[in-house]
Design a protein around this motif. Structure first.
Motif, mmCIF file in Angstrom:
data_model
loop_
_atom_site.group_PDB
_atom_site.id
_atom_site.type_symbol
_atom_site.label_atom_id
_atom_site.label_comp_id
_atom_site.label_asym_id
_atom_site.label_seq_id
_atom_site.Cartn_x
_atom_site.Cartn_y
_atom_site.Cartn_z
ATOM 1 N N GLY A 13 -19.033 -20.484 -0.238
ATOM 2 C CA GLY A 13 -19.845 -21.460 -0.964
ATOM 3 C C GLY A 13 -21.326 -21.250 -0.708
ATOM 4 N N GLN A 14 -21.691 -21.007 0.547
ATOM 5 C CA GLN A 14 -23.086 -20.719 0.888
ATOM 6 C C GLN A 14 -23.538 -19.426 0.220
ATOM 7 O OE1 GLN A 14 -25.391 -22.419 2.512
ATOM 8 N NE2 GLN A 14 -24.058 -24.130 3.000
ATOM 9 N N ALA A 15 -22.668 -18.412 0.247
ATOM 10 C CA ALA A 15 -23.012 -17.132 -0.384
ATOM 11 C C ALA A 15 -23.215 -17.320 -1.885
ATOM 12 C CB ALA A 15 -21.911 -16.100 -0.118
ATOM 13 N N LEU A 16 -22.373 -18.139 -2.515
ATOM 14 C CA LEU A 16 -22.498 -18.388 -3.945
ATOM 15 C C LEU A 16 -23.808 -19.107 -4.263
ATOM 16 C CD1 LEU A 16 -20.821 -17.935 -6.530
ATOM 17 C CD2 LEU A 16 -19.990 -20.273 -6.240
ATOM 18 N N ALA A 17 -24.158 -20.086 -3.438
ATOM 19 C CA ALA A 17 -25.411 -20.816 -3.647
ATOM 20 C C ALA A 17 -26.614 -19.890 -3.485
ATOM 21 C CB ALA A 17 -25.510 -21.989 -2.679
ATOM 22 N N LEU A 49 -28.295 -15.515 4.310
ATOM 23 C CA LEU A 49 -26.915 -15.950 4.498
ATOM 24 C C LEU A 49 -26.642 -16.259 5.964
ATOM 25 C CD1 LEU A 49 -24.214 -16.511 3.157
ATOM 26 C CD2 LEU A 49 -23.612 -14.116 3.511
ATOM 27 N N ARG A 50 -27.168 -15.421 6.866
ATOM 28 C CA ARG A 50 -27.009 -15.713 8.299
ATOM 29 C C ARG A 50 -27.651 -17.046 8.650
ATOM 30 N NH1 ARG A 50 -27.913 -10.232 8.809
ATOM 31 N NH2 ARG A 50 -30.118 -10.534 9.243
ATOM 32 N N GLN A 51 -28.829 -17.288 8.104
ATOM 33 C CA GLN A 51 -29.526 -18.541 8.371
ATOM 34 C C GLN A 51 -28.768 -19.727 7.770
ATOM 35 O OE1 GLN A 51 -33.395 -18.792 6.593
ATOM 36 N NE2 GLN A 51 -34.020 -20.524 7.857
ATOM 37 N N ALA A 52 -28.259 -19.587 6.565
ATOM 38 C CA ALA A 52 -27.561 -20.685 5.886
ATOM 39 C C ALA A 52 -26.243 -21.028 6.567
ATOM 40 C CB ALA A 52 -27.316 -20.333 4.428
ATOM 41 N N THR A 53 -25.556 -20.025 7.084
ATOM 42 C CA THR A 53 -24.265 -20.278 7.721
ATOM 43 C C THR A 53 -24.393 -20.568 9.202
ATOM 44 O OG1 THR A 53 -23.917 -17.912 8.083
ATOM 45 C CG2 THR A 53 -22.989 -18.874 6.068
ATOM 46 N N GLY A 59 -24.289 -19.813 15.882
ATOM 47 C CA GLY A 59 -23.217 -20.627 15.350
ATOM 48 C C GLY A 59 -23.631 -22.028 14.965
ATOM 49 N N LEU A 60 -24.836 -22.447 15.344
ATOM 50 C CA LEU A 60 -25.293 -23.774 14.969
ATOM 51 C C LEU A 60 -26.090 -23.696 13.690
ATOM 52 C CD1 LEU A 60 -26.514 -24.968 18.483
ATOM 53 C CD2 LEU A 60 -24.382 -25.542 17.352
ATOM 54 N N PRO A 61 -25.805 -24.556 12.738
ATOM 55 C CA PRO A 61 -26.566 -24.514 11.494
ATOM 56 C C PRO A 61 -28.016 -24.888 11.721
ATOM 57 C CG PRO A 61 -25.071 -26.378 11.499
ATOM 58 C CD PRO A 61 -24.798 -25.593 12.741
ATOM 59 N N SER A 62 -28.900 -24.207 11.018
ATOM 60 C CA SER A 62 -30.314 -24.516 11.155
ATOM 61 C C SER A 62 -30.660 -25.655 10.217
ATOM 62 C CB SER A 62 -31.154 -23.282 10.815
ATOM 63 O OG SER A 62 -30.865 -22.853 9.518
ATOM 64 N N THR A 63 -31.320 -26.685 10.737
ATOM 65 C CA THR A 63 -31.705 -27.830 9.933
ATOM 66 C C THR A 63 -33.162 -28.139 10.171
ATOM 67 O OG1 THR A 63 -31.057 -29.368 11.676
ATOM 68 C CG2 THR A 63 -29.400 -28.866 9.997
ATOM 69 N N LEU A 64 -33.759 -28.793 9.202
ATOM 70 C CA LEU A 64 -35.137 -29.221 9.319
ATOM 71 C C LEU A 64 -35.154 -30.732 9.455
ATOM 72 C CD1 LEU A 64 -36.722 -27.042 6.499
ATOM 73 C CD2 LEU A 64 -36.712 -26.595 8.943
ATOM 74 N N PRO A 82 -35.129 -19.927 1.517
ATOM 75 C CA PRO A 82 -35.012 -18.836 2.473
ATOM 76 C C PRO A 82 -36.309 -18.041 2.500
ATOM 77 C CG PRO A 82 -33.770 -18.375 0.495
ATOM 78 C CD PRO A 82 -34.264 -19.780 0.375
ATOM 79 N N ASN A 83 -36.498 -17.271 3.525
ATOM 80 C CA ASN A 83 -37.731 -16.505 3.650
ATOM 81 C C ASN A 83 -37.884 -15.580 2.461
ATOM 82 O OD1 ASN A 83 -38.234 -17.701 6.121
ATOM 83 N ND2 ASN A 83 -37.007 -16.186 7.207
ATOM 84 N N LEU A 84 -38.703 -16.015 1.517
ATOM 85 C CA LEU A 84 -38.912 -15.223 0.307
ATOM 86 C C LEU A 84 -39.886 -14.095 0.599
ATOM 87 C CD1 LEU A 84 -39.161 -18.009 -2.411
ATOM 88 C CD2 LEU A 84 -37.185 -16.661 -1.725
#
Length: 136
Positions: A13-17, A49-53, A59-64, A82-84
């Motif tokens: 799902g994250q990859a699709l987004a 994707l690594r950052q989103a998952t 293993g901990l999701p990154s949140t703001l 994501p870092n554009l």
């Protein structure tokens, strides 16, 4: 067992987004191919994707965090910007536009194929779960 299935669906799902967000970026680049001074944007899909998952942070999701009640809560995944990256111009242009249509079309087609593959993975996982639930 259930955690493995949910984790797989969450990952896809994250990859699709992210694939969808990348497609939007590439379409924006193509649409602005004739805009003077426009700089093409893209993302490093693997690191996004690594950052989103949450794989990048052990293993901990990154949140703001929101510092003020009026701030909009940050979304995880694709909409967390994501870092554009900026694309460098492959040819010098008088109008300083860095969109290379050949590169953008190739990236767009490649991303479309990978988007479709991700959809097929999700459909396969759901079909497998439904078959397991129904039994034989």
């Amino acid at each position: 067992m259930l955690n493995r299935l949910t984790n797989s669906l969450d990952f896809h799902g994250q990859a699709l987004a992210l694939r969808s967000e990348r497609q939007r970026l590439l379409a924006s680049n193509i649409a602005n191919a004739d805009t003077p001074g426009y700089v093409a944007r893209d993302m490093d899909f693997a690191s996004a994707l690594r950052q989103a998952t949450g794989s990048a942070s052990g293993g901990l999701p990154s949140t703001l965090n929101t510092s003020t009640a009026g701030h909009i809560a940050a979304a995880t995944g694709a909409r967390a910007e994501p870092n554009l990256l900026y694309a460098s111009a492959s040819q010098t242009n008088l109008d300083r536009n860095s969109v290379d249509m050949d590169r953008e079309r190739a990236a767009f087609a490649d991303n479309s194929v990978k988007y479709e593959a991700t959809l097929r993975f999700i459909n396969g996982n759901v079909r497998t779960m439904l078959d397991a639930i129904k039994g034989q």
